[in-house]
Write a protein that holds these residues in place. Structure first.
Motif, PDB file in Angstrom:
ATOM      1  N   GLU A 174       0.830  -1.202   0.000  1.00  0.00           N
ATOM      2  CA  GLU A 174       0.000   0.000   0.000  1.00  0.00           C
ATOM      3  C   GLU A 174       0.871   1.261   0.000  1.00  0.00           C
ATOM      4  O   GLU A 174       0.585   2.226  -0.703  1.00  0.00           O
ATOM      5  N   SER A 176       3.742   1.523  -1.336  1.00  0.00           N
ATOM      6  CA  SER A 176       4.312   1.704  -2.662  1.00  0.00           C
ATOM      7  C   SER A 176       3.291   2.365  -3.604  1.00  0.00           C
ATOM      8  O   SER A 176       3.644   3.216  -4.411  1.00  0.00           O
ATOM      9  N   ARG A 177       2.020   1.994  -3.462  1.00  0.00           N
ATOM     10  CA  ARG A 177       1.002   2.638  -4.304  1.00  0.00           C
ATOM     11  C   ARG A 177       0.909   4.125  -3.976  1.00  0.00           C
ATOM     12  O   ARG A 177       0.715   4.957  -4.863  1.00  0.00           O
ATOM     13  N   LEU A 178       1.065   4.452  -2.690  1.00  0.00           N
ATOM     14  CA  LEU A 178       0.921   5.852  -2.276  1.00  0.00           C
ATOM     15  C   LEU A 178       2.051   6.737  -2.810  1.00  0.00           C
ATOM     16  O   LEU A 178       1.906   7.943  -2.871  1.00  0.00           O
ATOM     17  N   GLY A 180       3.223   6.191  -5.844  1.00  0.00           N
ATOM     18  CA  GLY A 180       3.072   6.209  -7.295  1.00  0.00           C
ATOM     19  C   GLY A 180       3.597   4.984  -8.021  1.00  0.00           C
ATOM     20  O   GLY A 180       3.816   5.026  -9.229  1.00  0.00           O
ATOM     21  N   ILE A 181       3.806   3.883  -7.281  1.00  0.00           N
ATOM     22  CA  ILE A 181       4.313   2.661  -7.909  1.00  0.00           C
ATOM     23  C   ILE A 181       3.138   1.724  -8.186  1.00  0.00           C
ATOM     24  O   ILE A 181       2.268   1.548  -7.328  1.00  0.00           O
TER      25      ILE A 181
END
Lengths: 285, 232
Positions: A174, A176-178, A180-181
């Motif tokens: 999560e 990493s998504r935050l 931008g991945i």
């Protein structure tokens, strides 16, 4: 003794690369790929067939690497799609079932279409003396390639933005998504990398001993043992366990006998897991 | 800058927040206050793309971002700092900050600004994030979000698990960011702290907006005073 330890290191480096391909895929996406050994075998076979078509060994081996990566990508785009839609334990289980099915299909096809074939990249040259031990040229070249691969992996994960992004997904998806991945994209890249690593193992292994089309499952099992001993999801753990088990395997082979080496390997793995259930360098849970 | 219209969201088909509308204008600091379980986190997850809303619309900088995945939302300039922070524990402070700028190379000026705001992060630059104290981790989470050079910074309960003095320091840092002109949206249970730095606020109760107004209006509202400020 020096000779078998040196042999063990040569083997251990390959164990490490073999396990790295499995452990990365597990660490990143909670997927255990039981068709991993088959990817290695198919890459070896592609190299063999390309050479038989008249292509020199080095470009043929490169084509083998591409085949390994392509197989990884095909896995990501096909049978792993339903796997990605589940989470946690259900994902691991479904990945086991589907990749095991794929492994059976690939094994069956290879045994029917290419029975008893095997890649054997004989490397000629005088033995090299390392630490007072005569090493076959094949072992030396295979180890050289493997060490370069390990160096490249280290550089990739330690110093590049992409490597850092991949490690971030392993540590906190999560998070990493935050930043931008896209974890799905990283998983795809890692499956390609894992396929290439499987191919490298098949090709370097065949410089020391032939890799035949039935070696798939034993490669997967070896990879799993090393992965579990090193700690699922840990790349340094895979290499450490690879070296330890490689040396154990080689010393056991020369002092006790080859027929017992796999059993001794399994016992060593079992003892490690009993003492340290997370593996040598495992961090999860 | 951010317009949220009639958003409902939740888990497994049951909505935790229902028909919530609010907006944040450029340069404003807006707070969403509410008790535990009021739906603040669910609402923020729906806004920043971690949880697709079941209905409603989220617009950011004039564009519809409803249901856009979080990794794309952050690249448009909306950075989210969750209450659990979601740092990369086995990486150094430096690596965490670098990843904040992903996929770009970290901008040196932005890094300098972050280290000026949180000098502590500079002292701990090579330390693993997982080994730091709660307050330092919160600084790092905000610092990592700032590395993406956001237009809007969204914080979910930035003082969770922090000692009172550390919480006050965290808000002092937010106050400085606000003075630099950053637009901020913050959810908070520690209402007195949040009221002091924000321009406007909304009260979220049982998944719906119960009350809205300027910070001064909210601070003098008898319901807010009794429920969140401990004044009878």
């Amino acid at each position: 003794m020096t000779a078998s330890i040196l042999d063990g290191i040569v083997l251990g480096l390959q164990f490490g690369v073999l396990a790295a391909g499995l452990t990365l895929v597990y660490g990143l996406g909670g997927v255990l790929n039981l068709a991993y050994g088959q990817i290695a075998v198919v890459s070896g076979l592609v190299t063999l067939l390309t050479m038989e078509a008249g292509v020199p060994a080095v470009p043929a081996a490169l084509i083998g690497l591409v085949a390994g990566g392509a197989l990884g990508l095909i896995f990501d785009l096909t049978i792993l799609q339903p796997v990605y839609r589940r989470h946690g334990e259900a994902r691991v289980l479904l990945s086991l079932l589907l990749t095991l099915g794929a492994a059976f299909v690939i094994d069956g096809y290879l045994n029917w279409r290419y029975p008893l074939r095997g890649l054997n990249l004989r490397i000629t040259g005088d033995p090299l003396v390392v630490f007072g031990v005569r090493m076959r040229m094949g072992s030396v070249v295979a180890s050289g390639i493997t060490i370069v691969v390990i160096g490249v992996l280290y550089w990739l994960f330690r110093y590049t933005r992409l490597g850092r992004a991949i490690r971030s997904v392993i540590q906190d998806e999560e998070g990493s998504r935050l930043v931008g991945i896209d974890p799905q994209l990283m998983m795809r890249l890692i499956l390609v990398l894992s396929g290439v690593l499987a191919a490298i193992v098949a090709i370097t292994r065949s410089m020391v001993a032939p890799v035949n089309v039935r070696a798939g499952f034993s490669l997967t099992v070896l990879g799993l043992i090393v992965t579990v001993v090193g700690g699922l999801g840990s790349i340094p753990g895979a290499f450490l366990a690879g070296l330890v088990l490689g040396i154990i395997n080689s010393v056991a082979s020369s002092y006790i006998g080859t027929f017992l080496s796999l059993i001794i390997l399994l016992v060593a793995a079992a003892i490690t897991i009993v003492i340290r259930p997370t593996g040598l360098l495992g961090v999860r849970e | 800058m951010l317009e949220v219209e009639g958003v409902s969201a939740g888990y497994r088909g049951s909505d935790v927040v229902r028909d919530v509308s609010f907006h944040v204008d450029e340069g404003e600091t807006v707070m969403i206050i509410g008790s535990n379980g009021a739906g603040k986190t669910t609402l923020f997850r729906a806004v920043c793309g971690l949880l697709p809303p079941s209905s409603g619309e989220v617009r950011f900088l004039g564009e519809d971002i409803t249901g856009l995945p979080a990794q794309k939302v952050v690249r448009r300039g909306l950075a989210f700092v969750p209450a659990e922070r979601h740092l990369f524990p086995q990486m150094t402070v430096e690596e965490n900050l670098m990843l904040g700028a992903y996929p770009e190379k970290p901008d040196p000026d932005t890094l300098e600004t972050v280290l000026e705001l949180f000098p502590r992060l500079g002292e701990r630059f090579r330390q693993l994030a997982g080994t730091m104290s709660g307050g330092e981790q919160q600084m790092l989470a905000v610092g990592r979000a700032l590395m993406s050079q956001p237009r809007l910074l969204v914080l979910d309960e930035p003082t969770t698990g922090l000692a009172p003095i550390v919480a006050r320091n965290a808000y002092a840092a937010l106050e400085r960011l606000r003075e630099q002109g950053l637009t901020i949206l913050v959810a908070e249970q520690q209402v007195p702290l949040a009221l002091a730095v924000s321009d406007r606020g909304y009260v979220l109760e049982n998944g719906a907006i119960g009350l809205a107004g300027t910070s001064a209006e909210l601070a003098s509202d008898p319901r807010v005073r009794s429920a969140y400020l401990g004044v009878v």
